[in-house]
Design a protein around this motif. Structure first.
Motif, mmCIF file in Angstrom:
data_model
loop_
_atom_site.group_PDB
_atom_site.id
_atom_site.type_symbol
_atom_site.label_atom_id
_atom_site.label_comp_id
_atom_site.label_asym_id
_atom_site.label_seq_id
_atom_site.Cartn_x
_atom_site.Cartn_y
_atom_site.Cartn_z
ATOM 1 N N ILE A 101 -6.675 -12.237 -4.792
ATOM 2 C CA ILE A 101 -6.467 -10.789 -4.954
ATOM 3 C C ILE A 101 -5.068 -10.402 -4.493
ATOM 4 O O ILE A 101 -4.362 -9.638 -5.165
ATOM 5 N N ALA A 102 -4.638 -10.938 -3.357
ATOM 6 C CA ALA A 102 -3.297 -10.640 -2.851
ATOM 7 C C ALA A 102 -2.226 -11.169 -3.789
ATOM 8 O O ALA A 102 -1.210 -10.495 -4.029
ATOM 9 N N LEU A 103 -2.417 -12.361 -4.336
ATOM 10 C CA LEU A 103 -1.426 -12.930 -5.243
ATOM 11 C C LEU A 103 -1.326 -12.121 -6.531
ATOM 12 O O LEU A 103 -0.227 -11.940 -7.071
ATOM 13 N N ASP A 104 -2.435 -11.625 -7.031
ATOM 14 C CA ASP A 104 -2.385 -10.789 -8.234
ATOM 15 C C ASP A 104 -1.601 -9.511 -7.973
ATOM 16 O O ASP A 104 -0.838 -9.050 -8.829
ATOM 17 N N ALA A 105 -1.785 -8.925 -6.789
ATOM 18 C CA ALA A 105 -1.027 -7.715 -6.445
ATOM 19 C C ALA A 105 0.456 -8.022 -6.327
ATOM 20 O O ALA A 105 1.309 -7.250 -6.803
ATOM 21 N N ALA A 106 0.787 -9.154 -5.714
ATOM 22 C CA ALA A 106 2.195 -9.534 -5.566
ATOM 23 C C ALA A 106 2.831 -9.819 -6.919
ATOM 24 O O ALA A 106 3.979 -9.426 -7.187
ATOM 25 N N PHE A 129 0.463 0.371 -11.767
ATOM 26 C CA PHE A 129 0.440 -1.006 -12.254
ATOM 27 C C PHE A 129 -0.245 -1.926 -11.246
ATOM 28 O O PHE A 129 -1.065 -2.782 -11.610
ATOM 29 N N VAL A 130 0.076 -1.758 -9.971
ATOM 30 C CA VAL A 130 -0.568 -2.574 -8.928
ATOM 31 C C VAL A 130 -2.047 -2.238 -8.821
ATOM 32 O O VAL A 130 -2.886 -3.133 -8.644
ATOM 33 N N ASP A 131 -2.387 -0.964 -8.926
ATOM 34 C CA ASP A 131 -3.785 -0.551 -8.846
ATOM 35 C C ASP A 131 -4.604 -1.198 -9.965
ATOM 36 O O ASP A 131 -5.724 -1.659 -9.733
ATOM 37 N N ALA A 232 -8.194 -4.593 -0.913
ATOM 38 C CA ALA A 232 -7.440 -4.157 -2.084
ATOM 39 C C ALA A 232 -6.754 -2.821 -1.832
ATOM 40 O O ALA A 232 -5.607 -2.612 -2.257
ATOM 41 N N HIS A 233 -7.403 -1.899 -1.135
ATOM 42 C CA HIS A 233 -6.766 -0.616 -0.814
ATOM 43 C C HIS A 233 -5.544 -0.821 0.080
ATOM 44 O O HIS A 233 -4.486 -0.201 -0.137
ATOM 45 N N ASP A 234 -5.673 -1.699 1.062
ATOM 46 C CA ASP A 234 -4.534 -1.983 1.942
ATOM 47 C C ASP A 234 -3.399 -2.663 1.169
ATOM 48 O O ASP A 234 -2.216 -2.370 1.400
ATOM 49 N N LEU A 235 -3.760 -3.567 0.277
ATOM 50 C CA LEU A 235 -2.736 -4.235 -0.529
ATOM 51 C C LEU A 235 -2.021 -3.241 -1.440
ATOM 52 O O LEU A 235 -0.804 -3.336 -1.636
ATOM 53 N N HIS A 236 -2.770 -2.309 -1.988
ATOM 54 C CA HIS A 236 -2.144 -1.304 -2.855
ATOM 55 C C HIS A 236 -1.118 -0.489 -2.074
ATOM 56 O O HIS A 236 0.009 -0.260 -2.551
ATOM 57 N N ASP A 237 -1.488 -0.060 -0.881
ATOM 58 C CA ASP A 237 -0.538 0.699 -0.056
ATOM 59 C C ASP A 237 0.685 -0.149 0.285
ATOM 60 O O ASP A 237 1.821 0.348 0.262
ATOM 61 N N PHE A 238 0.448 -1.419 0.585
ATOM 62 C CA PHE A 238 1.537 -2.292 1.007
ATOM 63 C C PHE A 238 2.529 -2.551 -0.132
ATOM 64 O O PHE A 238 3.743 -2.422 0.037
ATOM 65 N N PHE A 239 2.022 -2.908 -1.302
ATOM 66 C CA PHE A 239 2.910 -3.264 -2.409
ATOM 67 C C PHE A 239 3.459 -2.035 -3.136
ATOM 68 O O PHE A 239 4.500 -2.119 -3.793
ATOM 69 N N ALA A 240 2.770 -0.908 -3.029
ATOM 70 C CA ALA A 240 3.265 0.298 -3.698
ATOM 71 C C ALA A 240 4.264 1.063 -2.847
ATOM 72 O O ALA A 240 5.219 1.657 -3.366
ATOM 73 N N THR A 241 4.071 1.037 -1.515
ATOM 74 C CA THR A 241 4.941 1.820 -0.625
ATOM 75 C C THR A 241 5.727 0.958 0.355
ATOM 76 O O THR A 241 6.661 1.454 0.986
ATOM 77 N N GLY A 242 5.331 -0.304 0.519
ATOM 78 C CA GLY A 242 6.034 -1.187 1.463
ATOM 79 C C GLY A 242 5.367 -1.292 2.806
ATOM 80 O O GLY A 242 5.850 -2.043 3.670
ATOM 81 N N SER A 243 4.272 -0.570 3.042
ATOM 82 C CA SER A 243 3.586 -0.649 4.329
ATOM 83 C C SER A 243 2.133 -0.209 4.169
ATOM 84 O O SER A 243 1.811 0.542 3.235
ATOM 85 N N ARG A 244 1.280 -0.674 5.086
ATOM 86 C CA ARG A 244 -0.096 -0.229 5.099
ATOM 87 C C ARG A 244 -0.178 1.192 5.676
ATOM 88 O O ARG A 244 0.728 1.656 6.366
#
Length: 250
Positions: A101-106, A129-131, A232-244
């Motif tokens: 899941i993390a790799l797909d987001a990255a 797109f990440v969502d 997945a929610h935490d990953l979305h925040d991280f990859f979309a904004t740069g932080s959790r």
């Protein structure tokens, strides 16, 4: 003469009862199977083998997932460098769902960055797109958790009825044989009817483990799916904004 006859009657009854009990064994049941009896028996045997296969496979898979999940997620968030975190996820086994899941987001984030200025980037923001990638990844991994559950549910719900079919068929044949012989004594009835009831027991032996395992796996999957959604929610925040959420950044 009458005393000898009276003494012989209980002995004969005891012998008939002993013979009837000997006819209630599994070996005698197998030897007297007809075509329908073999179909029911083999069906229950196949059901039992299939259910135990998926019970063992899912039990091993769930134990491994439970043992790795917290370590994988914790290591990802505790790694200060995002590239090192992604590299750690790439090193995980193919069967580990959180890393996938993390790799797909990255990969979705990297792909969107490469398409900067293209129609894709203009039509979909990085967050959208990440969502979308995360939703697809969570759905894929959730479906993988359900492997074998259909078999367990089918066996748990239908095996008792298959066994009951064998019992009904066995009692039907037993009554035909009893009617043809004209002997309706308990010694003649107990053996065939007892054998027929064994088929119901076979159905229950196949159904009970499958039903218990199904309920246990469904509960485990529900808990794991909640963990997927949280991650997945935490990953979305991280990859979309740069932080959790709740953090200053990484």
């Amino acid at each position: 003469m009458l005393q000898e006859t009276a003494a012989a009657a209980p002995a004969a009854a005891g012998g008939n009862n002993a013979a009837a009990l000997q006819q209630m064994g599994f070996d005698h049941l197998i030897q007297n199977f007809d075509f329908m009896g073999w179909i029911v028996f083999l069906t229950l045997l196949i059901m039992s083998l299939m259910s135990w296969y998926w019970i063992i496979i899912n039990a091993i898979k769930n134990m491994r997932l439970k043992g790795r999940a917290e370590r994988v997620v914790t290591t990802f968030w505790e790694t200060s460098n995002a590239q090192d975190a992604i590299r750690y996820m790439e090193e995980q086994p193919r069967s580990e769902p959180f890393s996938k899941i993390a790799l797909d987001a990255a990969q979705a984030t990297a792909h969107h960055q490469r398409q900067d200025g293209s129609p894709l980037a203009e039509s979909l923001s990085r967050s959208e797109f990440v969502d979308r990638a995360l939703r697809q990844a969570v759905t894929r991994e959730s479906l993988r958790l359900e492997d074998g559950l259909t078999v367990l549910a089918t066996v748990g719900s239908s095996a008792p009825f298959v066994g009951l079919l064998g019992t009904v068929w066995g009692i039907y044949n037993a009554l035909i044989r009893i009617g043809a012989s004209g002997d309706a004594s308990i010694s003649a009835v107990a053996g065939p009817v007892g054998e027929a009831l064994i088929m119901t027991a076979f159905g229950l032996f196949a159904a009970i483990p499958a039903l218990l395992a199904y309920n246990a796996f469904v509960r485990f999957n529900r808990i794991t799916n909640n963990q997927f959604d949280t991650f997945a929610h935490d990953l979305h925040d991280f990859f979309a904004t740069g932080s959790r959420v709740g953090e200053n950044g990484r």
